[in-house]
Design a protein around this motif. Structure first.
Motif, PDB file in Angstrom:
ATOM      1  N   GLY A   5       0.824  -1.203   0.000  1.00 50.85           N
ATOM      2  CA  GLY A   5       0.000   0.000   0.000  1.00 50.85           C
ATOM      3  C   GLY A   5       0.856   1.249   0.000  1.00 50.85           C
ATOM      4  O   GLY A   5       1.996   1.247   0.481  1.00 50.85           O
ATOM      5  N   ILE A   6       0.307   2.340  -0.559  1.00 52.65           N
ATOM      6  CA  ILE A   6       0.981   3.631  -0.571  1.00 52.65           C
ATOM      7  C   ILE A   6      -0.056   4.696  -0.203  1.00 52.65           C
ATOM      8  O   ILE A   6      -1.193   4.660  -0.691  1.00 52.65           O
ATOM      9  CB  ILE A   6       1.640   3.926  -1.940  1.00 52.65           C
ATOM     10  N   TYR A   7       0.321   5.630   0.671  1.00 52.69           N
ATOM     11  CA  TYR A   7      -0.643   6.585   1.207  1.00 52.69           C
ATOM     12  C   TYR A   7       0.009   7.963   1.336  1.00 52.69           C
ATOM     13  O   TYR A   7       1.173   8.076   1.747  1.00 52.69           O
ATOM     14  CB  TYR A   7      -1.128   6.157   2.599  1.00 52.69           C
ATOM     15  N   TYR A   8      -0.747   9.011   1.018  1.00 46.14           N
ATOM     16  CA  TYR A   8      -0.313  10.370   1.317  1.00 46.14           C
ATOM     17  C   TYR A   8      -0.567  10.656   2.791  1.00 46.14           C
ATOM     18  O   TYR A   8      -1.566  10.212   3.364  1.00 46.14           O
ATOM     19  CB  TYR A   8      -1.062  11.396   0.470  1.00 46.14           C
ATOM     20  N   THR A   9       0.357  11.405   3.421  1.00 40.65           N
ATOM     21  CA  THR A   9       0.173  11.879   4.784  1.00 40.65           C
ATOM     22  C   THR A   9       0.317  13.396   4.775  1.00 40.65           C
ATOM     23  O   THR A   9       0.660  13.994   3.755  1.00 40.65           O
ATOM     24  CB  THR A   9       1.209  11.259   5.742  1.00 40.65           C
ATOM     25  N   SER A  10       0.094  14.022   5.918  1.00 47.03           N
ATOM     26  CA  SER A  10       0.191  15.481   5.991  1.00 47.03           C
ATOM     27  C   SER A  10       1.622  15.965   5.797  1.00 47.03           C
ATOM     28  O   SER A  10       1.846  17.122   5.427  1.00 47.03           O
ATOM     29  CB  SER A  10      -0.354  15.976   7.330  1.00 47.03           C
ATOM     30  N   GLU A  11       2.598  15.079   6.031  1.00 47.57           N
ATOM     31  CA  GLU A  11       3.998  15.484   5.938  1.00 47.57           C
ATOM     32  C   GLU A  11       4.762  14.740   4.857  1.00 47.57           C
ATOM     33  O   GLU A  11       5.987  14.824   4.795  1.00 47.57           O
ATOM     34  CB  GLU A  11       4.675  15.281   7.290  1.00 47.57           C
ATOM     35  N   GLY A  12       4.073  13.997   4.003  1.00 44.14           N
ATOM     36  CA  GLY A  12       4.744  13.246   2.946  1.00 44.14           C
ATOM     37  C   GLY A  12       3.921  12.052   2.521  1.00 44.14           C
ATOM     38  O   GLY A  12       2.797  12.194   2.030  1.00 44.14           O
ATOM     39  N   CYS A  13       4.489  10.849   2.711  1.00 44.72           N
ATOM     40  CA  CYS A  13       3.753   9.636   2.341  1.00 44.72           C
ATOM     41  C   CYS A  13       4.225   8.478   3.207  1.00 44.72           C
ATOM     42  O   CYS A  13       5.234   8.567   3.919  1.00 44.72           O
ATOM     43  CB  CYS A  13       3.943   9.313   0.859  1.00 44.72           C
ATOM     44  N   CYS A  14       3.473   7.391   3.143  1.00 42.24           N
ATOM     45  CA  CYS A  14       3.814   6.173   3.879  1.00 42.24           C
ATOM     46  C   CYS A  14       3.720   4.989   2.922  1.00 42.24           C
ATOM     47  O   CYS A  14       2.716   4.826   2.223  1.00 42.24           O
ATOM     48  CB  CYS A  14       2.877   5.968   5.062  1.00 42.24           C
ATOM     49  N   LEU A  15       4.779   4.184   2.895  1.00 40.93           N
ATOM     50  CA  LEU A  15       4.825   2.992   2.053  1.00 40.93           C
ATOM     51  C   LEU A  15       4.831   1.761   2.942  1.00 40.93           C
ATOM     52  O   LEU A  15       5.672   1.624   3.838  1.00 40.93           O
ATOM     53  CB  LEU A  15       6.087   2.998   1.180  1.00 40.93           C
ATOM     54  N   LEU A  16       3.885   0.858   2.695  1.00 38.35           N
ATOM     55  CA  LEU A  16       3.848  -0.428   3.378  1.00 38.35           C
ATOM     56  C   LEU A  16       4.271  -1.518   2.412  1.00 38.35           C
ATOM     57  O   LEU A  16       3.778  -1.585   1.278  1.00 38.35           O
ATOM     58  CB  LEU A  16       2.444  -0.731   3.897  1.00 38.35           C
ATOM     59  N   THR A  17       5.191  -2.373   2.851  1.00 39.49           N
ATOM     60  CA  THR A  17       5.586  -3.530   2.062  1.00 39.49           C
ATOM     61  C   THR A  17       5.446  -4.775   2.938  1.00 39.49           C
ATOM     62  O   THR A  17       5.055  -4.695   4.108  1.00 39.49           O
ATOM     63  CB  THR A  17       7.037  -3.407   1.565  1.00 39.49           C
ATOM     64  N   THR A  18       5.789  -5.919   2.378  1.00 41.84           N
ATOM     65  CA  THR A  18       5.716  -7.161   3.136  1.00 41.84           C
ATOM     66  C   THR A  18       6.720  -7.200   4.277  1.00 41.84           C
ATOM     67  O   THR A  18       6.570  -7.987   5.210  1.00 41.84           O
ATOM     68  CB  THR A  18       5.987  -8.347   2.211  1.00 41.84           C
ATOM     69  N   ASP A  19       7.740  -6.330   4.223  1.00 43.83           N
ATOM     70  CA  ASP A  19       8.815  -6.376   5.206  1.00 43.83           C
ATOM     71  C   ASP A  19       8.871  -5.171   6.133  1.00 43.83           C
ATOM     72  O   ASP A  19       9.247  -5.302   7.297  1.00 43.83           O
ATOM     73  CB  ASP A  19      10.174  -6.503   4.498  1.00 43.83           C
ATOM     74  N   LYS A  20       8.509  -3.982   5.621  1.00 44.52           N
ATOM     75  CA  LYS A  20       8.736  -2.773   6.404  1.00 44.52           C
ATOM     76  C   LYS A  20       7.654  -1.734   6.180  1.00 44.52           C
ATOM     77  O   LYS A  20       6.920  -1.768   5.200  1.00 44.52           O
ATOM     78  CB  LYS A  20      10.105  -2.168   6.070  1.00 44.52           C
TER      79      LYS A  20
END
Length: 409
Positions: free
Chosen positions: A262-277
């Motif tokens: 998954g990939i998401y915008y946040t108020s200060e940038g973005c957040c990437l979720l992977t199977t590991d981190k």
């Protein structure tokens, strides 16, 4: 008396200003108000004639009643307590709140229902794997792995688009733009960006990478993708940022041995979720925090603003779940183990809700208070509505009112 004295007298008389009376002043204002009223009336009549001439198919009594509910002509004295909506039961039902009403999507179509029980919109169509999101403007319904997208407002279907290749993901901006992940002939992936009028304004084709997720910025001017591909026997996740005015990526970074979740915008940038981190990135494309999941089995991950809610499977317990809430800096804000599996989890403001069959647990992450409520086992998912919570089942939805379940903890 001079020859021109008569003209001098007239001039002298005309130059004398009389002070208007109160009655004359208000009479003048009344005439102006009357003129304004008739002008507005004429404009309303002209608008009505135009509307019935060119948009008669869209004007119905139901639509008028729906619009009237947004006119606040007095104090809002209605208090919603333990409100329930019943609808046709289906195992595939999923719901969201759209402009205060409940939108329910399943394999057979979409229904939008007001909390007074009246059906505002009902559209019948067939999806194998229905997905639905809303951006405050429209409702987007698409068939994940299928080729059709349908866009609605509260009254009707606004747009129907069929693609040559399956739809893999959709993201919609608060400003009205939206992005679609699909494919194109000769390419593994394609991202199409549309404006709020449903016009294609940008496309980006990927020849050697599979784009799994896309997130469009709140203003619709940028988007980020999470893709994967294989190189030298290794799976690689690629994070890329694009502007809708340039075909070249603004930023790209790769992570070896991981698959995107998954990939998401946040108020200060973005957040990437992977199977590991889990990685939080700044607006300057720098890694702010990096959290490894380690050997724990990841069940699900959701991003709520600058928080990430992660559920892990517990070893040694049948169906046990560990729920962890991470801050953007990678620190743990909340952590708890459950002996059973969780049907759904949700964060609203500073409150965490966890749902298991027959049990709703409410955690105030600011104060540390915890309350557990016994609820009907039919409720299987949670739907947010601002700061309020809706319990959702296959055939009904209910605003959660803690006072209604007092004594049932």
């Amino acid at each position: 008396m001079g020859a021109f004295s008569v003209f001098k007298k007239k001039k002298s008389n005309n130059s004398k200003q009389q002070t208007p009376t109160v009655e004359a002043h208000y009479m003048k204002l009344a005439r102006r108000a009357s003129l304004l009223r008739y002008t507005v009336l004429v404009l309303i009549v002209l608008f009505a004639v135009y509307s019935f001439s060119f948009h008669s198919s869209e004007i119905t009594v139901d639509n008028f009643e729906y619009m009237m509910k947004f006119l606040n002509v007095g104090e809002d004295t209605e208090v919603r307590e333990n409100t329930v909506i019943a609808f046709d039961g289906s195992k595939g039902n999923r719901g969201i709140i759209y402009k205060g009403d409940l939108a329910v999507l399943n394999e057979n179509g979409l229904t939008v229902t007001g909390w007074d029980g009246d059906v505002i919109l009902r559209e019948t169509f067939s999806f194998d794997h229905p997905k639905m999101i809303e951006n405050g403007i429209n409702v987007f319904c698409y068939d994940l792995g299928g080729k059709e997208l349908r866009i609605f407002n509260s009254y009707s279907q606004l747009q129907r688009t069929s693609y040559d290749y399956p739809i893999r993901w959709l993201s919609a901006a608060a400003s009205g733009e939206y992005a679609i992940v699909s494919s194109a002939k000769g390419y593994r992936s394609a991202v199409y960006v549309y404006d709020k009028e449903f016009r294609l304004i940008f496309s980006r084709l990927f020849g050697d990478k599979y784009v799994d997720f896309v997130a469009i910025s709140p203003n619709g001017q940028e988007f980020i993708t999470a893709a994967h591909y294989s190189k030298n026997g290794n799976l690689i996740t690629q994070l890329s940022k694009f502007s809708t005015t340039s075909a070249d990526a603004l930023f790209t970074q790769e992570f070896i041995g991981e698959i995107p979740l998954g990939i998401y915008y946040t108020s200060e940038g973005c957040c990437l979720l992977t199977t590991d981190k889990m990685r939080y990135m700044s607006n300057n494309n720098e890694i702010v925090s990096e959290t490894a999941f380690g050997e724990r089995k990841l069940l699900s991950g959701k991003v709520f603003g600058n928080r990430t809610l992660v559920n892990y499977a517990l070893e040694g317990l049948s169906g046990g779940t560990e729920t962890v809430v991470y801050r953007a800096d990678g620190s743990v804000e909340f952590q708890k183990r459950f002996a059973t599996s969780l049907s759904d989890t949700l964060i609203c403001e500073n409150t965490l809700y966890t749902l298991s069959p027959g049990t709703l647990t409410v955690f105030d992450m600011a104060s540390g208070e915890e309350h557990t409520y016994s609820i009907p086992t039919s409720y299987s998912s949670l739907v947010p509505d601002g700061n309020e919570l809706i319990l959702f089942s296959e055939n009904q939805a209910e605003f959660f009112n803690p006072s209604a379940y007092e004594g049932k903890e």
